[in-house]
Scaffold this motif. Structure first.
Motif, mmCIF file in Angstrom:
data_model
loop_
_atom_site.group_PDB
_atom_site.id
_atom_site.type_symbol
_atom_site.label_atom_id
_atom_site.label_comp_id
_atom_site.label_asym_id
_atom_site.label_seq_id
_atom_site.Cartn_x
_atom_site.Cartn_y
_atom_site.Cartn_z
ATOM 1 N N ARG A 270 -2.404 -0.718 -5.545
ATOM 2 C CA ARG A 270 -2.633 -1.241 -3.690
ATOM 3 C C ARG A 270 -2.247 -2.819 -4.502
ATOM 4 O O ARG A 270 -3.150 -3.381 -5.375
ATOM 5 N N ASP B 38 0.534 -1.126 0.354
ATOM 6 C CA ASP B 38 -0.059 0.494 0.008
ATOM 7 C C ASP B 38 0.998 1.350 0.101
ATOM 8 O O ASP B 38 1.463 1.664 0.653
ATOM 9 N N PRO B 39 0.527 2.843 -1.552
ATOM 10 C CA PRO B 39 1.983 2.491 -1.605
ATOM 11 C C PRO B 39 1.828 3.816 -0.202
ATOM 12 O O PRO B 39 2.708 5.277 0.028
ATOM 13 N N THR B 40 0.872 3.954 0.654
ATOM 14 C CA THR B 40 0.666 5.432 1.301
ATOM 15 C C THR B 40 0.577 4.859 2.507
ATOM 16 O O THR B 40 1.400 6.149 3.078
ATOM 17 N N ILE B 41 1.150 3.495 3.129
ATOM 18 C CA ILE B 41 1.991 3.720 5.076
ATOM 19 C C ILE B 41 2.625 2.689 4.375
ATOM 20 O O ILE B 41 3.748 2.313 5.304
#
Lengths: 601, 327
Positions: free
Chosen positions: B117, B34-37
Motif C-alpha cells: 500500500r 491501495d491495490p485492494t480498492i
C-alpha cells in the motif's frame, strides 16, 4: 488500589450492525497450530525458536516487525566478552560482575543469574556466532579487537554494526530451518483456557489486514524492553509496550517497571536520529571514550576517567547531566554536546560506525561536537520470571530477553534467555494445558473488537496517532528524568482523562485493510495506555531514588527498604503490589541510605 | 498513470523558501495506492514545516503523526540499521531516514516489488531469493575453537559486503530487473549476500552452479546504478558481482558461457561484436525472439554483416600474444 482495566479488554462498543456473527468469525479467521508460539523476532525470540526446533518441538515465530530487522537487537553496537576469554583474568571477571550488578542493575539483580549468563557467553555464545560466520573485528596481527577497559567487548565488524550482522544471520537461520515465521503481525491477546493457562494467541497481520488465532501449549514472550512511553525513545517503530500489556492482562506479575534506562547522548537533530547513539562506552581499539560538554564548554562526563568499570555508563551520565541541568548549564532537550575530538581520527574511522552519520551532516568525527539530547532507553524491569527457567507466574507463559527483567541492555544476555526459555518449555510441555472453548471465545471476542475499530467513521481529529500524542505529552511531563510523586499523580489523572474521553472517540483515519498502521495504532494506543498507567503506579510505589530513577520527594538511595523487587499484578479491577528481596550475592552496597547524587553508580 | 493531486496544509509561499527561514516548508507529493480498492494510483500533496537537519522520513512522520493522514509506509529504526524505509525520492532510490529532505519531493515506492500500500512494498520476492541462493556460510571443516584463525586479507576483501542492510534500494534501481519476466537475474542485493558467503575462505564452495544458473550473475550489465543508490556505499559491482563472475569463470569456464564467449570474441577480433556474443551465449535460443532481434538490428545495436565479416582490429597479433601469455 482501584484500577480501570484496559479499553481494549473492556472493549470498544460493538454495535449489532457491525459485529460479526460467530459463523462469520470462524469463516474469516484462520486458526493455526504449533507447539510453542514465540512472540518477538529479536535476539531472544529467534534463539528460543531455533532451540525449540532443535529440541524436537514445532515453534512458530511471530514478529510485530520484521524478524531480525526491527527491535533493539539491531541496535547492539558491540557484544560483551566473557570474563576470562581472550586473555582475560580474575580482574576482568570481577569487573564484569561489578558492571552488571552495580552499574547496570543497581543491585536489583539475582547474581546467580549473572554468573550463569557469564559462563554461557564464554562457552557458547562467541563460538556459536563465529561458527555461523560472524566476523569479529581484528587487528592486523589477527587478534580480536576489543575495548581496553576492565570490562571488555568486541564488535562485528565495527562498533555500532554488531547487532545488524548477527540478526541477519539469525533471520537466515530461521528460514533455513523452515521455522514458520509470521511478520508484521501484532499479538492482540494471550489466549487462556478455563484453567487460566496460556494456550495460544490472537494475531493481527496488519500488512494484509487479517486476523488469525494460533493454538499452542506454551507462549514465549520476547518483545524487548524499549517501550516508547514518551515521544523520544530508542524503541523502534513497533515497540509500544505490547509485551508488558499482554502479560498484565493475562494476570502475570511484573517487576521493577519504574527502573528505566535513559540515553543522554543521542543526536538532537534530525528528529529521526533520536535513536542514533553517540557512544559514551569505551571505544574498541583505543583506551578512550567520548566526552560530554555543557553549554559553556566544560567537559562534564568521560567514561574512561569518571567510571572506568562502567562499560555502558548510562546511569552516571544521567546523574551528571541532571546536575548540569539543575545548575542551568544544559537542558534535557539539548544545549549540550558530545565529542570524540580528543581521539585519533584514523582509529575512529576504522572502528566507529558513527562516522557515517557525522559525514551525512557535513561534520568531521575527529573535530566536531554534536548537540545531544535525552532519549528514553530500555526498561530495566519487565515480567517477573524465574532467573533460571524464565517461567512467569502464569502457567503456559515464559519470557526471554529484555522483557525478562533480569539484566537489560545486553544482546548476549538476551540471547542466553532464549536458550533458558526453550529448555524450560521443552521440559514442561507434556503436562501443559490445552486450547479450549474458553480460549476460542476469547479469540472471537477480541477479533470482533479489533474489527470494530475499522467500522468507525474515519476522522483525522480522533486518529489514534493523535491520542498517542496526548499520552506522550502526559508522560513527557510526568515521567521525565526528574520525577516527583505529585507530578506522577497528575500524570495518572491526565491518562485517566484520555482513557475516559479520547479512547471512546478514537477512530483510524481510513478503512483500508492493507498496511493500515493507523488501525494498528488503535491497538497500540490501548496497550500503551495500560503500560503507562501501571508504570506510573509502580513508580509511585518505589519511595527512593536509584540508578536513573530520581524522585525529588525521595532523593535518597534507600538500600534498607528498597533493595528489592517492586512487584505488581492486576487482580480484577485493582493492582496488587508486593516486594521481594533478591538472594544475597557476592556484591552488595556498603551503606543503608545515601543522597542520590553522592552514590557513584 | 492517473494523477489526482490534492493539497493539504498551508499553501506554499510565493518564493522558494530558503532553508534558514523559520517558516520554511517542505512539499511532499506522496504516492497513494491501495491495490485492494483503488483502480489507479494517485499523488497527494502535503506541505510540512522544515526542521533542522530534517530527513525524508521526518517529513513523512509529520504527515502521518501531525496531519493524521495514514499513509502506508514502513520504517522501524529510523537510523540506517533496519533498512526498511527505502523509497524513491524524485526518481532516485533513497533511504528515507538517512537522506536530507528536499524542498519538494515526489515520493514513490521501490520498483520491481509488489506494492502492499502507498509506499510500502512486499519484500518477499527478495527474501525468497536469499533463501533459494542459500546465502549462509557452509563450512569446509567443522568449527573448532574461538577465536578461529582467519585469513585477514580474505576478511578485508569481504568487508564491504558486510555493510549491506538489505534496504533493497539497489534492487529497485537495477535496470536488468525491468525485464524480470523474461530475464532471470537475482539482482544486486541478493548477489551481495551471495558474495558474502561465496567469497569467504571458510565456505565449502560448491556455489558455482548457484552463481551461474540460479543467480544468473552474467546478466549484470555493470551499469553501476546499484552502487549509485546504495546508502552503505558498497562497491556492489566491483566488490561483489565482478568477483562472483570471476570466481565462476576461474573455477568453471565451461559453465560461464558469457565470460568465455566475451573473451573468445576479443581474442579473435580485438573488439566486442554484440551479435556474436548473443549467439555464442544463447545459441539458437536467441532466434526464438525474432521481433526483438529485428528491433536490435533496426536500432543498430547489433550488426549481422559486421559480426561475421568485420576484420579484426589493427594490432590483433599483439593482443593475441597478450592472451597467450595470460593463459
Amino acid at each position: 488500589m482501584p484500577y480501570r482495566c484496559s479499553a481494549f479488554e473492556r472493549k470498544v462498543q460493538v454495535s449489532a450492525a457491525t459485529a460479526a456473527s460467530p459463523e462469520d468469525d470462524r469463516r474469516n479467521m484462520k486458526t493455526l497450530d504449533c507447539d510453542v508460539v514465540v512472540i518477538g523476532g529479536g535476539g531472544a525470540g529467534t534463539y528460543a525458536a531455533l532451540n525449540l526446533k532443535r529440541l524436537g518441538l514445532k515453534p512458530m515465530l511471530i514478529s510485530k516487525g520484521l524478524t531480525g530487522k526491527s527491535g533493539a537487537s539491531i541496535m547492539a553496537g558491540a557484544v560483551i566478552v566473557g570474563s576470562k576469554m581472550l586473555g582475560g583474568d580474575e580482574r576482568n571477571a570481577a569487573a564484569s560482575l561489578e558492571f552488571f550488578a552495580r552499574y547496570y542493575s543497581h543491585y536489583l539483580v539475582d547474581q546467580s543469574y549473572l554468573a550463569a549468563a557469564g559462563q554461557w557467553i564464554e562457552n557458547i555464545f562467541y563460538p556459536e556466532l563465529e561458527s555461523l560466520g560472524l566476523l569479529f573485528a581484528r587487528h592486523d596481527d589477527g587478534t580480536i579487537a576489543m575495548s581496553q577497559s576492565p570490562v571488555r567487548w568486541a564488535v562485528a565488524p565495527t562498533q555500532g554494526q554488531t547487532g545488524i550482522l548477527l540478526m541477519d544471520i539469525r533471520r537466515k537461520q530461521i528460514q533455513r530451518e523452515g521455522i514458520p515465521m509470521r511478520e508484521e503481525c501484532a499479538i492482540t491477546s494471550l489466549l487462556r483456557n478455563a484453567h487460566g493457562e496460556v494456550c495460544g494467541v490472537l494475531a493481527f497481520d496488519f500488512a494484509k489486514g487479517e486476523l488469525f488465532a494460533v493454538r499452542s501449549r506454551a507462549v514465549i514472550l520476547a518483545t524487548g524492553h524499549a517501550d516508547r512511553l514518551v515521544r523520544r525513545s530508542t524503541g523502534t517503530r513497533e515497540q509500544s509496550g505490547d509485551g508488558i500489556a499482554l502479560a498484565l492482562r493475562a494476570g502475570a506479575e511484573l517487576t521493577n517497571l519504574e527502573m528505566q534506562f535513559w540515553h543522554i547522548s543521542d543526536f538532537a537533530n534530525p528528529p529521526t536520529w533520536q535513536r542514533l547513539h553517540l557512544y559514551p562506552n569505551p571505544l574498541v581499539g583505543t583506551a578512550h571514550s567520548s566526552r560530554l560538554y555543557n553549554a559553556v564548554g566544560e567537559c562534564f562526563f568521560e567514561q574512561a576517567s569518571d567510571v572506568p568499570v562502567a562499560l555502558a555508563p548510562y546511569t552516571m551520565q544521567v546523574k551528571r547531566l541532571t546536575q548540569q541541568v539543575i545548575a542551568g548549564k544544559a537542558n534535557f532537550d539539548g544545549g549540550y554536546f558530545s565529542s570524540y575530538n580528543h581521539i585519533d581520527g584514523d582509529v575512529l574511522r576504522r572502528y566507529q560506525y558513527s562516522n557515517a552519520a557525522y559525514e551525512k551532516l557535513g561534520l568531521d568525527i575527529a573535530r566536531d561536537k554534536v548537540e545531544a539530547r535525552t532519549t528514553m532507553h530500555y526498561r530495566q524491569g519487565g515480567v517477573e520470571s524465574d532467573p533460571h527457567s524464565m517461567r512467569t507466574s502464569v502457567n503456559g507463559l515464559w519470557v526471554a530477553g529484555g522483557i525478562g527483567a533480569h539484566v537489560t541492555g545486553s544482546l548476549a544476555v538476551a540471547i542466553y534467555d532464549g536458550s533458558l526459555a526453550a529448555e524450560s518449555v521443552a521440559g514442561a510441555l507434556p503436562g501443559n494445558g490445552a486450547y479450549d472453548q474458553h480460549a476460542e471465545e476469547q479469540a472471537r471476542r477480541d477479533a470482533a473488537e479489533l474489527e470494530a475499530w475499522l467500522q468507525r467513521k474515519p476522522d483525522p481529529k480522533h486518529a489514534p496517532m493523535r491520542v498517542r500524542d496526548a499520552i506522550w505529552d502526559a508522560m513527557g511531563d510526568a515521567y521525565g528524568i526528574i520525577k516527583s510523586g505529585d507530578g506522577m499523580s497528575r500524570g495518572l489523572d491526565r491518562l485517566a482523562a484520555i482513557r475516559a474521553q479520547r479512547i471512546p472517540a478514537m477512530a483510524p483515519a481510513s478503512r483500508s485493510r492493507r498496511y493500515n498502521t493507523g488501525w494498528l495504532d488503535a491497538l497500540d494506543v490501548t496497550n500503551l495506555l495500560d503500560v503507562c498507567e501501571v508504570t506510573l503506579h509502580a513508580a509511585l510505589r518505589r519511595e527512593e531514588s536509584r540508578g536513573s530513577f530520581y524522585r525529588t520527594d525521595f532523593p535518597d538511595v534507600d538500600n534498607a527498604r528498597w533493595l528489592c523487587k517492586n512487584i505488581v499484578a492486576r487482580d480484577g479491577e485493582t493492582l496488587r503490589f508486593r516486594t521481594e528481596r533478591y538472594p544475597r550475592g557476592p556484591l552488595a552496597p556498603d551503606f543503608d541510605k545515601a543522597p542520590y547524587f553522592s552514590v557513584p553508580w | 498513470m492517473h494523477l489526482d493531486t490534492k493539497a493539504h496544509g498551508p499553501a506554499i509561499a510565493g518564493d522558494a523558501s530558503p532553508a534558514t527561514r523559520a517558516d520554511a516548508t517542505v512539499t511532499l507529493h506522496i504516492h497513494r495506492f491501495d491495490p485492494t480498492i483503488d483502480p489507479v494510483a494517485r499523488f497527494d500533496t502535503f506541505v510540512v514545516p522544515q526542521v533542522k537537519d530534517m530527513r525524508v522520513i521526518d517529513a513523512l512522520h509529520y504527515v502521518y503523526e501531525t496531519l493524521a493522514i495514514d499513509i502506508g509506509y514502513r520504517w522501524y529504526c529510523g537510523t540506517k540499521k533496519c533498512g526498511t524505509c527505502a523509497v524513491r525520492v524524485n526518481g532516485r532510490e533513497t533511504l528515507a531516514c538517512w537522506e536530507a529532505a528536499e524542498l519538494e519531493m515526489r515520493i514513490e515506492p521501490l520498483r520491481h516489488l509488489p506494492i502492499v500500500r502507498d509506499l510500502c512494498v512486499d519484500r518477499q520476492p527478495v527474501e525468497d531469493k536469499l533463501v533459494a541462493l542459500e546465502t549462509w556460510l557452509v563450512r569446509k571443516q567443522p568449527y573448532q575453537v574461538f577465536p578461529e584463525p582467519i585469513d585477514i586479507n580474505n576478511a578485508e576483501m569481504l568487508r564491504p559486503t558486510l555493510d549491506c542492510i538489505s534496504c533493497l534500494a539497489c534492487y529497485s534501481a537495477c535496470p536488468v530487473l525491468d525485464f524480470n519476466e523474461t530475464i532471470p537475474f537475482a539482482g544486486p542485493a541478493a548477489l551481495v549476500h551471495l558474495a558474502r558467503v561465496a567469497l569467504d575462505a571458510r565456505d565449502a564452495g560448491g556455489r558455482i552452479a548457484t552463481i551461474v544458473n540460479e543467480a544468473h550473475v552474467h546478466h549484470c550489465v555493470s551499469c553501476y546504478k546499484c552502487e549509485e543508490v546504495c546508502p552503505a556505499h558498497i562497491p556492489i559491482v566491483s566488490r561483489a558481482i565482478e568477483p562472483l563472475k570471476q570466481l565462476a569463470y576461474t573455477q568453471s569456464p565451461e559453465t560461464s558461457r558469457h565470460a568465455s564467449a566475451f573473451i573468445d570474441i576479443i581474442r579473435r577480433r580485438g573488439r566486442i561484436e554484440p551479435m556474436l556474443l548473443v549467439l555464442k551465449t544463447q545459441g539458437l535460443a536467441a532466434l526464438r525472439r525474432p521481433r526483438r532481434a529485428f528491433r536490435l538490428i533496426a536500432r543498430g545495436k547489433v550488426a549481422p554483416l559486421a559480426a561475421f565479416l568485420r576484420r579484426p582490429i589493427a594490432g590483433i597479433v599483439n593482443l593475441r600474444h597478450y592472451f597467450d601469455q595470460k593463459s
